[in-house]
Design a protein around this motif. Structure first.
Motif: not given
Length: 374
Positions: A332-333, A305-309, A299-303
């Motif tokens: 770490g993410l 990657a979409a530029g929306k942490p 979930i965190l990686k995808s957010a």
């Protein structure tokens, strides 16, 4: 009769006493043929064994609040009236702002071990199709005239699997520990909400939506949330809401907080995990797609990657091999505005037990106070 109530505990103790006394009183007085006498004595011994095992079960269950009702233990209760496909947002095309208020009737909790002030209601989730009990505890300031116009932040409390909704109040003594700290201003006052999470027989939902089976995510993040806002002076913004859980509930707290930054500001995960397959009964863990999608790291990686942490604060605690590495992976993410605080629990602190989580309650609520706003 509730499995965690005093009546069942006293009944099991009474039966154990009877089971011990019967052989002592009747062993040599049983009449009839040898076969009849032998069978009667065998039945008395079996009765003694069963009652002894029952008492041990009751003691363990009361200490850990694993099964609340006979239906939970036997898997005969259904808590899912419907499980429609609600789509990616878990709303099924509906807008929560357009839903009418759901005013509930509350009554005092029926288990004295949860402590004073804990209320219960039975909620029918309009969006999720889930039916279950929800326990609510109000901070000492709630009924203070000086706070009559003030709203309060809310923390949803999630147990492990299996686990009763009463666990945070009964086994972790959350309200008992927090009330004096809130009164003295050492912990920010907050409404505590403990909803049912055991929704399917013999399965951990993993707090996910599975069309045709259960909408556990929407139950916790939509229906329960709205009900609390409708019935109490609870904040309705993301900054007013957080989740906290232990074990399987820790996984849910992290997953839901990261998945719904529009609903929650923070999440606390004690002795949890990222991969849902680590819980053998997890619905998400058994589905290859859900296993990936419900992993907080994914979930965190995808957010990212979409530029929306997500604007989410996580507090992850655990011993080595029991939640600590999960927290390190998430930290770490993390990219701003996401923050992840990781706390290592010593190996000799008590293991994967209520004692360890109970001792962390004041600390995690002090941490939550830095992020929650009414």
């Amino acid at each position: 009769m509730s499995l965690t109530g005093t009546p069942f505990f006293l009944t099991s103790i009474t039966l154990l006493i009877v089971a011990v006394v019967l052989p002592l009183a009747l062993w040599g007085r049983i009449a009839g043929p040898p076969l009849v006498r032998g069978l009667a004595r065998l039945l008395m011994l079996l009765f003694a064994q069963v009652t002894a095992i029952t008492v041990v079960f009751v003691l363990v269950n009361n200490a850990n609040n694993l099964y609340d009702t006979w239906g939970d233990l036997l898997g005969t209760d259904s808590h899912v009236a419907a499980a429609k496909d609600l789509g990616p947002d878990g709303m099924g095309g509906q807008q929560i702002k357009n839903e009418p208020k759901q005013i509930q009737r509350f009554r005092p909790a029926d288990d004295p071990r949860v402590g004073p002030g804990v209320q219960r209601t039975d909620l029918k989730g309009r969006i999720s199709g889930v039916i279950g009990e929800v326990y609510v505890w109000l901070p000492p300031q709630y009924n203070d005239p000086a706070y009559r116009n003030k709203k309060f932040p809310v923390v949803e409390l999630l147990p492990g699997y299996p686990g009763s909704a009463k666990t945070w109040f009964g086994s972790l003594h959350a309200a008992e520990q927090l009330q004096p700290l809130m009164q003295r201003g050492l912990v920010k006052p907050a409404i505590l909400v403990a909803p049912r999470t055991d929704l399917l027989a013999g399965a951990d939902t993993g707090c996910v939506n599975v069309p045709g089976q259960v909408n556990a995510d929407s139950w916790l993040t939509v229906d329960v949330r709205k009900m609390v806002i409708d019935n109490f002076r609870a904040g309705d913004k993301p900054d007013s809401w957080a989740l906290a859980g232990y074990s399987a509930g820790a996984h849910c707290a992290a997953k839901l907080a990261l998945s719904h930054p529009d609903r929650y500001r923070a999440g606390v995960a004690m002795s949890g995990y990222n991969d849902p397959a680590l819980e053998r009964d997890s619905l998400a863990g058994k589905d290859p797609k859900l296993r990936i999608e419900s992993n907080p790291m994914h979930i965190l990686k995808s957010a990212n990657a979409a530029g929306k942490p997500p604007r989410t604060a996580l507090y992850v605690s655990g011993a080595a091999g029991d939640g600590y590495q999960a927290g390190i992976g998430l930290r770490g993410l993390a990219k701003p505005p996401t923050t992840v605080t990781v706390q290592l629990i010593p190996a000799n602190a008590g293991g994967h037990t209520m004692v360890v989580w109970r001792h962390q309650v004041p600390e995690i609520f002090r941490w939550l106070g830095m992020y929650l706003r009414a």
